[in-house]
Scaffold this motif. Sequence first.
Motif: not given
Length: 319
Positions: A1-9
């Motif tokens: 996989x190219x990219x992981x976006x980690x978004x805490x909210x």
Amino acid sequence: MDLSLVIPLFNEDESLKELYSWICRVGESEKLDFEIIFVNDGSTDKSLEVIHELAAKDKRVRLISFRRNHGKSAGLNVGFAAASGDVVITMDADLQDSPDEIPGLMKMIREEGFDLVSGWKKKRYDPISKTIPTKFYNWATRRISKIHLHDFNCGLKAYRNEVVKAVNVQGEMHRYIPVLAKNAGFTKIGEKVVQHQARKYGTTKFGLSRFINGPLDLLTLAFVSKFSKRPMHFFGLYGTLMMIFGFLAALFIGVEKLVALQMGEKARLVTENPFFYLALATMVIGVQLFLAGFLAELVIRNSNKPVEYTIEERINFES
């Protein structure tokens, strides 16, 4: 996989759909194989419902949801553990970080060989009550860490996957992840000027406590960075110096009393000499520091248990 976006909210239901659409637009235009990991930090609004809706129609949307609020550092920590992309990018969920920066950040990691790239919000849309403390923290962190970044606390950062697997983000150390990465041996740290968006929905979730927690975390990090593996070198050194000083003060008292007796003078009581109390205090403090270092060494050698967070559910993760 190219990219992981980690978004805490935390309580960002108004912005999530718009953020998701923006990320997808950028990712698909760049032909990226990506995943979006939302870490719900105990939200009390409809954030969880929105993410459920997104995850049901798009398997690239993944959810980790805490049962209660643990803080941003906890969200990043579990998000890092779950990320599988070669490049991991973190961003805030409030739309103040622009997904249009993703290609540039990825290029610096993949083509220029950086371990970590931190965003620099050169032009900010935050109130002065936030920008002035931020400038101070950044200045102090640069002096202590010797990492020349302008904006350590920018939520928009890119990492090689190896970096996020090596750092352990606890407490409120999300402000100082570049320092943690450097301590783990990842020294190629870069910076990219990024666009800062004015807040579109809601209000900031960080209150006045950040003015206290920030400096305390920085002091903790400065100490841990240097002495976490050898606390006896710190406590033992100063404890020994204090005991030596106390011994010399006691010796001075004894010599003074002997000289007075030899000269036939009436020697004053030991307790009347101010050096007695100085000697007593420094020797007691020295022993306490020495014991603190010894106990810290025992704790380090016998405690390797990681911090655990109570996760309520996971969606679209392989078992």
